[in-house]
Design an enzyme around this catalytic site. Sequence first.
Site, PDB file in Angstrom:
ATOM      1  CB  VAL A  69      -8.115   3.759  -0.963  1.00 23.24           C
ATOM      2  CG1 VAL A  69      -7.958   5.275  -1.092  1.00 23.24           C
ATOM      3  CG2 VAL A  69      -8.989   3.214  -2.086  1.00 23.24           C
ATOM      4  CG  ASP A 108      -0.835  -3.019   2.773  1.00 21.36           C
ATOM      5  OD1 ASP A 108      -1.074  -4.010   2.065  1.00 21.36           O
ATOM      6  OD2 ASP A 108      -0.740  -1.855   2.314  1.00 21.36           O
ATOM      7  CB  THR A 111      -1.439   7.587  -2.065  1.00 16.45           C
ATOM      8  OG1 THR A 111      -0.469   6.536  -2.028  1.00 16.45           O
ATOM      9  CG2 THR A 111      -0.736   8.901  -2.349  1.00 16.45           C
TER      10      THR A 111
END
Length: 292
Positions: free
Chosen positions: A230, A81, A232
């Site tokens: 998703v 990422d 955090t």
Amino acid sequence: MYKTLKEVTQVAEDLNMTIGAFNAHNLEMLPEMIRAAKEMGSPIIIQTSIDTAKYIGYPVVVAVAKTLADNEMVDVVLHLDHAKDFDEIKNAIDAGYSSVMFDGSALPFKENIAKTKAVVQYAHAKGISVEGEIGTIGGTEEGISVPLDEEMYTQPEDAVQFVKETGVDALAVAIGTNHGQFNSKTDVKIPLLQAIHEQVTIPLVVHGGTGVKEEDYPELINNGIRKFNVGTELLVSWTQEAIDSFGETEVNKSLRHNVIPANMKTKEIVKHKIGLFMNLNEPMNIGRIKNE
């Protein structure tokens, strides 16, 4: 099975759903994340930052993801990422990651195209998927920090040119979401997403998914979002559960008794999100399913 991003987003397109892309911050999180996907009957994208991959070791993350994919009989993508460093992208690909993101969103548009294209050429030669990004998504997350007043929305005409020039397999779009947002929810720009979706045929990606209202999920999915990040929410929940467990434990009690509750909290969230991402109340994209 161990899959590429392109493979699972094609499934998402055919079934008019989105695939949850969940950030793992340590090795302990992986098994329950993947078992959650198995129990829900959905593919899953496991994401790591460069720092997490280096902390665990690229080959170790790959080995664990592949082993769990086979043992649990679930389609798993391992995705790097928000990578900006060519050497780290190469490290991930060479170690066996099945998908990478080159984040050139802070670069001038032409430079973003040129550098993304170079990553695509290297990755595609090895059968690896690539996600790109245009526009800038605000907020702070591991390895990312963009002041909210510097956020720039994705323009449909730019998205068309970017996809055509680079050949990316998926495109992250800036439609009002923010990295690291968990104490509040944002108002996503659905009309902007619709305009992008009308002109861009490849899968679209939402970043900063923790800050998105769950009631907005169907409209996002119905307008081309095929990967939904998703991170955090998992990090905060895992950490809080670990704090509570460690705060009450005896010092000579096995660590697994403190870590397992945190892992199970992660599994609970992943299952909940996947249930929404499957978009069960909406029809499939029958007209777009390929005839085998």
